[in-house]
Write an enzyme that holds these catalytic residues in place. Structure first.
Site, PDB file in Angstrom:
ATOM      1  N   GLU A  43      25.853  46.130  67.116  1.00  0.00           N
ATOM      2  CA  GLU A  43      26.994  46.162  66.075  1.00  0.00           C
ATOM      3  C   GLU A  43      26.588  46.279  64.648  1.00  0.00           C
ATOM      4  O   GLU A  43      25.500  45.264  64.254  1.00  0.00           O
ATOM      5  CB  GLU A  43      27.996  45.304  66.301  1.00  0.00           C
ATOM      6  CG  GLU A  43      29.366  45.751  66.152  1.00  0.00           C
ATOM      7  CD  GLU A  43      29.698  46.637  67.145  1.00  0.00           C
ATOM      8  OE1 GLU A  43      29.766  48.072  66.539  1.00  0.00           O
ATOM      9  OE2 GLU A  43      29.972  46.637  68.352  1.00  0.00           O
ATOM     10  N   ASP A  62      29.113  56.714  65.598  1.00  0.00           N
ATOM     11  CA  ASP A  62      30.422  57.210  66.074  1.00  0.00           C
ATOM     12  C   ASP A  62      30.536  58.788  66.399  1.00  0.00           C
ATOM     13  O   ASP A  62      30.917  59.436  67.269  1.00  0.00           O
ATOM     14  CB  ASP A  62      31.658  56.887  65.257  1.00  0.00           C
ATOM     15  CG  ASP A  62      31.715  55.405  65.080  1.00  0.00           C
ATOM     16  OD1 ASP A  62      30.900  54.909  65.522  1.00  0.00           O
ATOM     17  OD2 ASP A  62      32.428  55.122  63.971  1.00  0.00           O
ATOM     18  N   LYS A  70      38.867  50.617  57.606  1.00  0.00           N
ATOM     19  CA  LYS A  70      37.510  50.146  56.936  1.00  0.00           C
ATOM     20  C   LYS A  70      37.744  50.944  55.613  1.00  0.00           C
ATOM     21  O   LYS A  70      37.351  50.387  54.709  1.00  0.00           O
ATOM     22  CB  LYS A  70      36.802  51.165  57.719  1.00  0.00           C
ATOM     23  CG  LYS A  70      36.048  50.504  58.840  1.00  0.00           C
ATOM     24  CD  LYS A  70      34.828  51.138  59.467  1.00  0.00           C
ATOM     25  CE  LYS A  70      34.753  52.516  59.400  1.00  0.00           C
ATOM     26  NZ  LYS A  70      35.582  53.038  60.459  1.00  0.00           N
ATOM     27  N   SER A  85      36.872  54.227  66.973  1.00  0.00           N
ATOM     28  CA  SER A  85      36.433  55.266  66.347  1.00  0.00           C
ATOM     29  C   SER A  85      37.466  56.376  66.239  1.00  0.00           C
ATOM     30  O   SER A  85      37.124  57.372  66.470  1.00  0.00           O
ATOM     31  CB  SER A  85      35.079  55.822  66.953  1.00  0.00           C
ATOM     32  OG  SER A  85      34.244  55.752  66.315  1.00  0.00           O
TER      33      SER A  85
END
Ligand code: ADP
Ligand code: NG1
Length: 458
Positions: free
Chosen positions: A49, A190, A234, A145
């Site tokens: 991550e 992603d 985000k 995602s």
């Protein structure tokens, strides 16, 4: 002709309820039938991550949930978007007037990112207009995602609409770059898995250039996704970009202290490569050269011998220039240790020792602790859910994706699955009316799914 382009699959909308409904929506919006469909999946990251943008390999798999679009072309050079979810309003613009506002991430901007990426790649002077109806099944802002699936799907739509071909890798690289038009400085995991995924296998994704290697997950356990039901967009906040910038600054300070070309180096992975040492030695270097107290902008400028103006305009992103302190030691420790965990995870999957499931679970647990304590990208709900998952029989559980909300992924032995699901339901979802209402789409077993594809009706 590009090698290894996304597949073109034949479908019958009459045999697929979702396609049938989307086709009907399309016809009611645009008054004609779609000429093709395209889909791009979301993903769950099993481990690795916040290290893709540092240049390190990650280990995701595609999920079944996706962005599905129905498309036709128009001669008026207009882009018309409709969405089956009323949360996302229709959008129309001239295709030559594409505008993406970094300060306000409206849904159609993600689509426009993919479109713009392809138009720029081919320098398309006169692209056709596009009518497109979108149907998404990936929970948004939850670390699975959805945004990149939208960008990748739009990229594929634009490619097909313009009768061009590209390889999956080229598409992944273009879509990773063009998603940055929305303002987030992501790393490419992603988009890579959305194009390169294959049914039945997780993938080790490496970068620069993008490469994908199959990772066979051990028998004996399944992966379960559980959404903590806190959303984190985000592009609407600076959480994500602050971490990218902290890693960038740590890379610069470490490389300067080691006498490397710090002005050129942007990623912790590049510093590691140039230093020519092991990840363990990089961890020791962080201990030696960085301090745990947060760095002020002034201290960073002093260390690098630059002005505040050079820091803000030359290094930081637009939405991080007001940040006053940066935690460099903690972020670098997370990145180098997480990069090592990914490699260990892959080794265990390759070698399948007797205790493979246990060992993989331990790595996932270490990853969560590092995300929580060193990278500070968890939140109380995620931590609570991880604890509940572990108490309910998971051998490993961690946040997945960017964090600060969204999903956990847990590794659960096959024989514990039923009791695991009912325990998590009782202890996390049934305790709160909002969570209870979201439970069916929030708690589910997942298997490695296939990648993005164009779908043609036969
Ligand atoms: P994620 O972790 O899912 O990628 P982001 O916060 O980066 O989350 O992006 C979520 C945004 O993507 C949503 O706010 C919305 O603008 C867009 N999005 C996701 N799913 C859909 C959908 N089905 N239809 C339209 N837009 C979507
Ligand atoms: P999600 O979970 O989709 O917000 C983001 C980044 C990834 C990666 C992960 C953290 C984008 C498009 N995606 O994913 O590249 O850095 O966070 O591992 O920015």
């Amino acid at each position: 002709m590009a090698t290894n382009p996304p597949p073109k699959l034949q479908v019958r909308s009459s045999e697929n309820d979702r396609l049938k409904r989307l086709k009907e929506t399309f016809i009611s919006k645009f008054g004609l039938a779609p000429v093709f469909y395209a889909r791009a999946p979301g993903r769950v990251n099993l481990i690795g991550e916040h290290i893709d943008y540092c240049g390190y390999a990650v280990l995701p798999m595609a999920i079944e949930q996706d962005i599905l679009t129905a498309v036709s072309l128009n001669k008026t050079q207009v882009i018309q978007l409709a969405n089956t979810n009323p949360l996302y309003p229709d959008f129309t613009s001239r295709i030559s007037d594409i505008h993406i506002d970094k300060t306000k991430p409206l849904w159609h901007y993600y689509f426009l990112c993919g479109l713009k990426g392809i138009q720029e790649h081919f320098s398309l002077a006169c692209p056709p207009g596009i009518n497109c109806a979108v149907d998404g099944t990936i929970p948004a802002s939850s670390g699975l995602s959805s945004s990149s699936a939208m960008v990748c799907c739009a990229g594929l739509v634009a490619l097909e609409a313009n009768k061009k071909t590209l390889s999956k890798v080229e598409l992944a690289e273009i879509c990773a770059s063009c998603e940055r038009y929305i303002g987030t400085e992501g790393g490419g995991m992603d988009q890579s898995i959305s194009f390169l995924a294959e049914q039945g296998t997780a993938k080790l994704i490496e970068f620069n250039p993008v490469r994908a290697t199959d990772v066979q997950l051990p028998d004996g356990a399944v992966f379960v996704i559980a959404n903590c039901c806190v959303e984190m967009n985000k592009a609407a906040t600076s959480h994500f970009n602050i971490r990218v910038m902290e890693c960038r600054l740590a890379a610069k300070l470490l490389s300067k202290a080691k006498g490397l070309d710090w002005k050129r180096l942007l990623k912790l992975g590049d510093v590691h490569k140039e230093a020519g040492v092991t990840l363990e030695e990089m961890l020791a270097t962080v201990e030696e050269l960085l301090h745990p107290e947060p760095y002020s902008q002034q201290e960073i400028c002093q260390c690098l011998g630059i002005t505040l103006e050079e820091l803000c305009t030359g290094i930081l992103s637009q939405n991080t220039q007001d940040v006053t302190t940066f935690k460099l030691y903690q972020r670098a420790k997370h990145v180098y240790s997480e990069a090592a965990r990914v490699l260990e995870f892959k080794d265990i999957c390759d070698q399948t020792p007797a205790k493979a499931v246990q060992l993989l679970g331990e790595l996932m647990n270490q990853s969560h602790v590092s995300c929580r304590d060193m990278y500070e990208c968890s939140c109380p709900e995620l931590d609570q859910l991880v604890d509940i998952c572990l108490q309910s029989g998971a051998v490993g559980s961690r946040l997945t994706g960017a964090g600060w909300g969204g999903c956990t992924v847990s590794m659960v032995p096959n024989d514990k699955l039923d009791s695991f699901l009912s325990n998590v339901r009782e202890s996390y979802y049934k305790t709160d009316a909002r969570r209870a209402a979201l439970e069916t789409q929030s708690l589910f077993v997942t298997k490695p799914g296939g990648g993005a594809a164009v779908l043609l009706e036969v």
